[in-house]
Design an enzyme around this catalytic site. Structure first.
Site, short mmCIF file in Angstrom:
data_model
loop_
_atom_site.label_atom_id
_atom_site.label_comp_id
_atom_site.label_asym_id
_atom_site.label_seq_id
_atom_site.Cartn_x
_atom_site.Cartn_y
_atom_site.Cartn_z
N SER A 67 0.69 -1.21 -0.46
CA SER A 67 0.03 -0.27 0.30
C SER A 67 0.82 1.52 0.07
O SER A 67 2.28 1.10 0.68
CB SER A 67 -1.19 0.06 1.03
N THR B 19 0.47 3.24 1.98
CA THR B 19 1.12 3.90 3.76
C THR B 19 2.21 3.37 3.69
O THR B 19 2.37 4.01 4.91
CB THR B 19 -0.79 2.58 4.18
N TYR C 172 -1.97 -1.01 10.40
CA TYR C 172 -2.11 -1.52 9.31
C TYR C 172 -0.67 -1.17 8.48
O TYR C 172 -0.43 -2.33 7.76
CB TYR C 172 -3.58 -0.47 8.74
N LYS D 56 2.15 -3.57 6.87
CA LYS D 56 2.46 -3.76 5.23
C LYS D 56 3.83 -3.31 5.61
O LYS D 56 4.88 -4.81 4.73
CB LYS D 56 1.65 -2.87 4.69
N PHE E 127 -2.46 2.39 -4.67
CA PHE E 127 -3.02 3.88 -3.90
C PHE E 127 -4.22 3.82 -3.99
O PHE E 127 -4.56 2.97 -2.32
CB PHE E 127 -2.33 5.42 -5.22
#
Ligand SMILES: NC(=O)c1ccc[n+]([C@@H]2O[C@H](COP(=O)([O-])OP(=O)(O)OC[C@H]3O[C@@H](n4cnc5c(N)ncnc54)[C@H](O)[C@@H]3O)[C@@H](O)[C@H]2O)c1
Length: 348
Positions: A125, A127, A149, A153, A178
């Site tokens: 992700s 993120t 979260y 990742k 994204f």
């Protein structure tokens, strides 16, 4: 690479990728515990693709259930979507997120290794770029996270790097998504969040049907042209195609590997449009595409949100030969077609 195991294949991105895989001639095997999806998705996949995929109701927490799938099927590669994904919830329930996302991936990789399956496409992700990097985000920037979260990742990406170092046959794509939105153009498949939607587009769609009164826009004083946050939105079918390209890349590395052992790799790719839209631009685009007015109220900024981010997509464009084909208007109209069908189904 013909037989592909898709973990989390009943979810939003997984189910759209399953359609793309079937249409490209892959033999798809889905593993999912339905903790955030519905069994009816299988029927929808069949309606669209003409094919009812093999499905295992299994939890990645149980290694023996994964082994059972690998014993019954000859699997050549895995696309690993299965994860818990709500950023806010992960702050309240970090242990659940670390357990599900990390242990699930550990179990999966252990079983893959036992069965000599080394081709893996992993759902990462944007993120993982944290909140300190300049935009646009590039794959070689330092990684960090602002939530459990996101941290799960980052940790999985690191674990997969270590795995490749230990055993060079591991051949891994880390796809950093994204903001996936939209739905299949048939209107038969899309995102159906349980409870209050966490993401912008499903929320807008529920306001449009009258399920919710108004959209809350968090922050209107960011340093952006209209003050609202800017994100990089990508149509879920463009994202699905990115997985086909990643599989093709892994396959080409495998054949190169027969003569040169160093060709397999762990490579990260940004899958985004490469530019962003503000919340207000998305609202306007939805209104224009559907003719439905979206009332909104401006609220205070949400902790942890940043003003703007979008992807640098040069690497995916060049190495995977992948680009987005669908624009914001199609993302909105496809979402709306799906949302109308969903409301019809709920009322019938
Ligand atoms: N949707 C996004 O905005 C977004 C953005 C970036 C990355 N991602 C990542 O992409 C992947 C797919 O996201 P999505 O939006 O399709 O999510 P989703 O929740 O719709 O799909 C995930 C699927 O995984 C299944 N699952 C979860 N834990 C499982 C377990 N232990 N065993 C078996 N199945 C399990 C769920 O039932 C669900 O069907 C996730 O890894 C997510 O973190 C999503």
């Amino acid at each position: 690479m013909k037989n592909i195991l898709v973990t989390g294949g009943m979810g939003f991105i997984g189910s759209h990728t399953v359609i793309a895989l079937i249409e490209a001639g892959f033999n798809v095997i889905i593993l999912d515990n339905l903790c955030n999806s519905e069994i009816t998705t299988l029927k929808q996949i069949e309606k669209i693709s003409g094919h009812y995929p093999e499905f295992y109701f299994a939890n990645l927490m149980h290694k023996a259930s994964i082994e059972a799938v690998f014993m019954q099927q000859e699997i050549h590669g895995v696309i690993h979507f299965a994860a818990l994904k709500a950023v806010g919830e992960s702050v309240d329930k970090p242990l659940s997120y670390y357990q599900n996302n990390l242990v699930g991936t550990l179990n999966l990789c252990q079983v893959m290794q036992e069965f000599n399956v080394f081709n893996l496409v992993f759902s990462s992700s944007a993120t993982v770029y944290g909140d300190k990097n300049p935009i646009p985000y590039k794959e070689d920037m330092p990684l960090s996270a602002t939530s459990p979260y996101g941290q799960s990742k980052v940790m999985i990406e690191q674990m997969l790097q270590d795995l490749h170092l230990s055993e060079p046959r591991w051949n891994i794509s880390l796809l950093r998504y994204f903001n996936p939105i939209g739905a299949h153009s048939s209107g038969l498949l899309g995102e159906n969040p349980k409870g209050i939607p966490n993401n912008l587009m499903p929320y807008i769609a529920q306001v449009a049907t009258g399920q919710r009164q108004a959209l809350g826009i968090f922050g209107n004083d960011y340093n952006t042209p209209d003050g609202t946050g800017i994100r990089d939105y990508i149509h879920v079918m463009d994202l699905a195609n990115g997985h086909l390209k990643a599989l093709a890349q892994l396959a080409s590395q495998n054949s190169a590997n027969q003569t040169n052992r160093n060709k397999t790799s762990v490579e990260a790719y940004n899958l985004g449009a490469g530019h962003g839209y503000s919340v207000l631009e998305v609202v306007k685009a939805f209104e224009n595409a559907t003719g439905v007015h979206i009332p909104f109220k401006k609220l205070a900024r949400r902790a942890g949100d940043i003003a703007a981010f979008y992807a640098d997509t040069h690497k995916a464009n060049k190495v995977l030969d992948w680009q987005v084909e669908r624009g914001l208007t199609q993302m909105c109209s496809d979402t709306w077609r799906w949302q109308l069908n969903l409301s019809k189904r709920a009322n019938s």
